[in-house]
Scaffold this active site. Structure first.
Site, PDB file in Angstrom:
ATOM      1  N   ASP A   1       3.688  -8.549   1.079  1.00 36.46           N
ATOM      2  CA  ASP A   1       4.246  -9.349   2.166  1.00 36.46           C
ATOM      3  C   ASP A   1       3.352 -10.506   2.592  1.00 36.46           C
ATOM      4  OD1 ASP A   1       2.339  -7.626   3.256  1.00 36.46           O
ATOM      5  OD2 ASP A   1       3.713  -6.686   4.675  1.00 36.46           O
TER       6      ASP A   1
ATOM      7  N   HIS B   1       0.779  -1.244   0.000  1.00 36.77           N
ATOM      8  CA  HIS B   1       0.000   0.000   0.000  1.00 36.77           C
ATOM      9  C   HIS B   1       0.810   1.293   0.000  1.00 36.77           C
ATOM     10  CE1 HIS B   1      -3.107  -2.849   0.992  1.00 36.77           C
ATOM     11  NE2 HIS B   1      -2.739  -2.973   2.246  1.00 36.77           N
TER      12      HIS B   1
END
Length: 483
Positions: A232, A77
């Site tokens: 991730d 993000h």
């Protein structure tokens, strides 16, 4: 031999993995975070590059020379804004930055199909609202922006000269059509951008470039391919074999995530459940996301003047539900199920007997209760979860695991190498890119080193505090709104 690099929030981790999946070496380098204003969280993108370099160079030189491919994972993000010279125009705005809450409403008003297209409710953590904030508050920077990259993809640009991103990371921008696995022209237009500002899209195990001659020479490697990689959470899932429909994991890193792999796109934005692409072709995933998890342990240790091992030992010595103390772990706001960047943590019901051990116990319980809210939101969407593979730094504590298993009513599996996290998945994606092997052959489930079944007696002890936890947040939110 494959190199996996995870560009995290608190540091960069690099691992070397053999063809059979065995971990040979690992190293890390820390990263600073800047919080110049309330709700803000930023990093200098070039700090990621320097930390990546330091972590890789800390690995044994003789092993580095045998690397066949590199994979990148990274915090999701983050907004990296580049000018025409491909240099950052400002610090990166991170995933746990809450300044663009108002812009989320504006984005959904500008494109009413946001939730259908992306599968997600607009949240300030996502990338697109951040660009609306920049356009409103830093118009000169927005006008100068030529490319927007995610954190790991900026590192890729420096290492390879290529602007590319994978599906899993890009799904967290709110610019991706999740079902189509392609950029959405409508979502880009709603933020004043178009495809020219976006990197090209690849699957996580596809080749997205190769190390530049300068990087290869500095690292003691050949000009090996660099895989698309993953966000991730998807990388962590690939690392522990969470790749088939219904496979699930619990990640206890800085933030906390419950991740469920799905064979199709299954959004549930009404409960702030995330629906993203997986890093593997024709796979997606759902997530409940909690902005503070293991970071609460660091906070609690600082608060009580202890180091982390002593803090955890104090919690175990105090026991489960040892006192009345309640901890709400919303130190950086919260996503699932509240979607409130203004949410703040609280330590409640203190008395004269409260001591560091009981505070520590309350912190562990509070994070577990937040995850209980998250798994409830997933289950309300029809997702069945009976087992969770545990990864991340928090996976080291089985005492915490017993609390979590009881609060969530789910069996936990601790896997060999699970604490390595996303870097391991990045290495597996590098192997797929270099060899063309299938995900089923490369993304194997590591052996289970320990399992924790939910303890009914422990669940009974925790049940009253879980009920109090769930009652506390609406009351505190009302108090905040009245002041």
């Amino acid at each position: 031999m494959y190199l996996g690099v995870d560009i995290g929030t608190s540091g960069v981790k690099a691992v070397l993995v053999q063809d059979d999946g065995a971990l040979l070496a690992q190293a890390s380098a820390p990263l600073p975070i800047s919080r110049p204003d309330p709700l803000w969280s930023e990093q200098n993108p070039n700090d990621w590059v320097a930390a990546t370099d330091a972590a890789v160079l800390a690995l044994p030189l003789d092993l580095r020379g045998r690397v066949q491919a590199v994979g990148l994972a990274g915090q999701m993000h983050g907004a990296v804004l580049l000018g025409s010279d491909d240099k950052p125009l400002r610090p990166a705005i991170l995933w746990n930055d809450g300044r663009s809450f108002a812009e989320c409403t504006e984005l959904e008003a500008a494109e009413p199909g946001t939730r259908v297209i992306t599968g997600n409710i607009a949240m300030p953590g996502f990338t697109a609202p951040k660009l609306l904030w920049v356009r409103k508050h830093e118009p000169a920077i927005f006008a100068a922006t030529r490319t927007v990259l995610l954190p790991k993809d900026y590192v890729r640009l420096v290492l390879t000269g290529e602007k590319a991103s994978d599906m899993s990371d890009s799904a967290g921008t709110l610019w991706l059509d999740g079902a189509a696995r392609d950029w959405s022209d409508a979502m880009l237009a709603a933020t004043g951008l178009d495809r020219s500002a976006m990197p090209r899209l690849v699957e996580g195990g596809a080749i997205a470039g190769q190390l530049s001659a300068v990087t290869a020479a500095r690292w003691g490697m050949g000009r090996v391919p660099v895989a698309g990689g993953a966000g991730d959470n998807a990388a962590g899932a690939a690392g522990v074999g969470v790749i088939a429909d219904g496979d699930a994991l619990l990640s206890l890193g800085t933030s906390g995530v419950i991740f469920v792999a799905t064979a199709d796109f299954r959004p549930n934005p009404a409960r702030a459940v995330h629906a993203f692409c997986h890093c593997l072709p024709d796979m997606w995933h759902q997530m409940s996301v909690h902005l503070s998890a293991a970071s609460c342990i660091d906070w609690g240790a600082r608060l009580t003047g202890r180091d982390v091992p002593a803090f955890m030992a104090g919690a175990e010595a105090a026991g489960v539900a040892a006192g009345p103390e309640l901890f709400l772990p919303y130190l950086s706001g919260e996503r699932t199920p509240h979607n409130d960047p203004h949410a703040r943590g609280a330590l409640l019901r203190l008395d004269n007997e409260t001591d560091p051990g009981r505070i520590a116990a309350a912190v562990l319980e509070g994070v577990a209760f937040a995850h209980a809210d998250g798994i409830a939101a997933l289950r309300e969407a029809g997702t069945r979860i009976e087992q969770l593979a545990v990864i991340g730094g928090g996976a080291r504590s089985q005492h915490w695991g017993r609390i979590i298993a009881a609060a969530l009513d789910v069996e936990l599996h601790y896997l060999e190498g699970g604490e390595v996290g996303p870097a391991l998945g990045a290495a597996r994606l590098a192997q797929i890119a270099a060899t063309g092997a299938s995900p089923a052959d490369c993304c194997l489930r590591p052996p289970v080193r320990a399992g924790i079944a939910p303890d009914p007696m422990l669940a009974e002890q925790l049940a009253p505090k879980l009920a109090q936890f769930r009652a506390a947040w609406p009351a505190l939110r009302t108090l905040r709104e009245e002041t």
